[in-house]
Design an enzyme around this catalytic site. Structure first.
Site, PDB file in Angstrom:
ATOM      1  N   PHE A 115     -24.391 -10.838   9.771  1.00 41.55           N
ATOM      2  CA  PHE A 115     -23.029 -10.836   8.779  1.00 41.55           C
ATOM      3  C   PHE A 115     -21.920 -10.248   9.722  1.00 41.55           C
ATOM      4  O   PHE A 115     -21.472  -9.152  10.283  1.00 41.55           O
ATOM      5  CB  PHE A 115     -23.337  -9.681   7.798  1.00 41.55           C
ATOM      6  CG  PHE A 115     -24.587 -10.433   7.213  1.00 41.55           C
ATOM      7  CD1 PHE A 115     -24.734 -11.728   6.994  1.00 41.55           C
ATOM      8  CD2 PHE A 115     -25.114  -9.586   6.391  1.00 41.55           C
ATOM      9  CE1 PHE A 115     -26.286 -12.179   5.967  1.00 41.55           C
ATOM     10  CE2 PHE A 115     -26.087  -9.916   5.026  1.00 41.55           C
ATOM     11  CZ  PHE A 115     -26.243 -11.411   5.523  1.00 41.55           C
ATOM     12  N   GLU A 116     -20.922 -10.515   9.481  1.00 40.88           N
ATOM     13  CA  GLU A 116     -19.384 -10.331  10.158  1.00 40.88           C
ATOM     14  C   GLU A 116     -19.033  -9.338   8.823  1.00 40.88           C
ATOM     15  O   GLU A 116     -18.912 -10.405   7.506  1.00 40.88           O
ATOM     16  CB  GLU A 116     -18.538 -11.578   9.689  1.00 40.88           C
ATOM     17  CG  GLU A 116     -19.001 -12.078  11.674  1.00 40.88           C
ATOM     18  CD  GLU A 116     -18.634 -11.077  13.001  1.00 40.88           C
ATOM     19  OE1 GLU A 116     -17.661 -10.670  12.871  1.00 40.88           O
ATOM     20  OE2 GLU A 116     -18.903 -11.398  13.875  1.00 40.88           O
TER      21      GLU A 116
END
Length: 427
Positions: A297-298
Site C-alpha cells: 500500500f502506498e
C-alpha cells in the site's frame, strides 16, 4: 582590452547568478520534519508500549534483535489477539503488517500507532461507528511491525531526510531473494542498494523468520510516495495467474471501490508504478512464503514537491492533511480485514466461523450474507423435505410388511384348520 574585462566579469557574474537561481528554483527549500505533529522514533515506540500495557488482554509486544557482520537491528512486533483464550482451530485469519521499512516515510508508522488505538480503544473514525466491526476482530490475529527500519529512521531524524536505507545504507525492500540483485538501467545505489546478498540485513532476517513462524494469510507492506494499492509482482510487468491472483485483485478492487471511490491506482507494482523493483518483500511473501493475499500500500505522496524535498514529498506537513490521511487509511485497513476474511473463507483457505450476527462497515457484504442465510435456510428446508419423504417411505414399507405378515399368519391358520378338519372325517 582592459575595458572589456569588467564586462566579461559582469557577464560571468550574471551567468553564475542565473545558474544559482535556477538551481535554487529546481531544488527549492527543504521542508523540515513537523515535530509538533510527528512522533520521534523513541516516543512512538514508548507510546505503543504504554498502550500494550493498558490492554494486555488484547495486545502483546515482543522485541526481536539480530546482527550480521558487525551490524545490529531491533524490531518491535505488536500482536493483537482480542480472544486469546479461544483455540485457533483454523478459522482465524493471520495478518502481518509492516510499516516504516523506508526511514523517510514517517507517516506510515503514524498510521500503525493510530490503527493499534482503533483496534483497542477508539470506537469511531471520523464519526463512523465501528462497534459492528467487533465480530470481525474476533476472527483475526494481527501482527504489526510499527517501524521495521528503526536505524534508518534515526538517520532521517538526524537530518538525512531523503534516506530510505537502513543503518548501513542497504534498501531493505531490495534485500529479499526473489530476483535479488538485478539492476535496471536507471539504477541508483543511493536509492536501491540491495546489499551484498539476499537477507544480508538483520531487519530482513527478522521479518523472514516472522513470516515463517506466524504463517500469515494477509501481508501488507506500507509505504508512501504516491497513493496506490499494489499486488505482485514488483520485479516484472505482470500479475500472477490463478485463483489466488483473482482473489487479490477482487479484494483490491472492492476496497478501492468501497472506500476510495475508484481513485487509487490498482495493479502490480512493476506494471503500475513506472519502474521494476527487484528483491522486494512482497514478491518474496507471494512466491516463496506462499501468503495468499500479499499487498503493498502506498498511502500518500505530494507530486508537487521537488525531488530533494523528501519530507514533504513522502509525508503530510500540516495537521489537517495528516489527520485526513491517517483516518482514511485506518478505515482502509478495517475494510481490508473485512474483505480478506470473506474472500479467504469463500476460497476455503480458512474455515468458516460464526459470523451470522456480523454487520459489516459497508453495505456490500450485507446482501451477500442475506443470500448465504437464504441458501442455508433453503438447504434446511430441503433436508427436512428429504427426511419427511424418507419417513413416508419407511411408513409404507412398514405397512406393507405388516400386511404381508398378517396375510401369512391368516393363511397359516386357515391351513391348520383344514388339516384338523380332515383328521376327523378321514378313515
Amino acid at each position: 582590452m582592459a575595458a572589456s574585462l569588467p564586462r566579461r566579469l559582469l557577464l560571468l557574474s550574471l551567468v553564475l547568478s542565473l545558474a544559482v537561481a535556477a538551481a535554487a528554483k529546481i531544488s527549492g527549500p527543504r521542508t523540515p520534519i513537523s515535530r509538533d505533529i510527528y512522533h520521534s522514533s523513541d516516543s512512538l515506540l514508548r507510546e505503543i508500549e504504554v498502550l500494550v500495557s493498558r490492554h494486555s488482554d488484547k495486545l502483546s509486544m515482543d522485541t526481536v534483535r539480530a546482527s550480521n557482520r558487525g551490524y545490529s537491528a531491533e524490531l518491535s512486533v505488536v500482536t493483537f489477539n482480542p480472544v486469546k483464550e479461544s483455540v485457533d482451530n483454523g478459522s482465524k485469519v493471520h495478518i502481518l503488517l509492516s510499516f516504516g521499512q523506508h526511514g523517510r516515510e514517517l507517516i506510515t508508522s503514524e498510521v500503525a500507532v493510530r490503527l493499534l488505538y482503533i483496534l483497542t480503544e477508539k470506537r469511531k473514525i471520523a464519526g463512523v461507528d465501528l462497534s459492528s466491526f467487533e465480530k470481525v476482530l474476533e476472527n483475526l490475529v494481527i501482527k504489526v511491525v510499527p517501524m521495521e527500519n528503526l536505524n534508518g529512521r534515526k538517520r532521517v531524524e538526524e537530518g538525512e531526510l531523503c534516506d530510505r536505507r537502513n543503518g548501513r545504507e542497504v534498501d531493505l525492500n531490495r534485500n529479499w531473494s526473489v530476483d535479488w540483485g538485478k539492476k535496471e538501467k536507471d539504477y541508483d545505489p543511493y536509492e536501491e542498494n540491495p546489499g551484498i546478498a539476499p537477507f544480508s540485513e538483520p531487519e530482513a532476517q527478522i521479518m523472514r523468520e516472522l513470516s515463517r513462524s506466524f504463517k500469515p494469510h494477509i501481508w501488507v507492506n506500507v509505504h508512501s510516495g504516491m497513493e496506490a494499492l499494489f499486488m505482485p509482482y514488483d520485479h516484472k510487468n505482470t500479475t500472477p495467474n490463478g485463483a489466488s491472483a483473482h482473489m487479490m485483485r477482487s479484494v483490491l478492487e472492492n476496497l478501492n471501490h468501497r472506500h476510495f471511490q475508484d481513485s487509487c491506482l490498482v495493479g502490480s507494482g512493476g506494471g503500475s508504478v513506472g519502474y521494476l523493483a527487484h528483491g522486494t518483500t512482497t514478491d518474496y511473501m507471494y512466491d516463496i512464503a506462499k501468503v495468499p493475499i500479499t499487498f503493498t500500500f502506498e498511502i500518500y505522496g505530494d507530486e508537487k514537491a521537488s525531488t530533494d524535498d523528501c519530507f514533504k514529498m513522502f509525508n503530510p506537513v500540516d495537521k489537517t492533511t495528516f489527520d485526513r490521511v491517517i483516518n482514511k487509511w485506518c478505515m482502509a485497513f478495517l475494510i481490508l480485514f473485512e474483505e480478506g476474511l470473506r474472500n479467504l473463507r469463500d476460497a476455503q483457505i480458512v474455515s468458516q466461523g460464526a459470523l451470522d450476527n456480523w454487520v459489516p462497515i459497508g453495505g456490500d457484504i450485507v446482501e451477500r450474507n442475506v443470500e448465504r442465510k437464504s441458501t442455508r435456510e433453503r438447504r434446511k428446508l430441503e433436508g427436512l423435505d428429504l427426511g419427511m419423504q424418507e419417513l413416508r417411505t419407511y411408513f409404507r414399507l412398514f405397512m406393507l410388511s405388516t400386511f404381508l405378515l398378517m396375510f401369512m399368519f391368516c393363511t397359516r391358520i386357515s391351513k391348520n384348520r383344514n388339516r384338523d378338519s380332515g383328521n376327523v372325517f378321514d378313515p
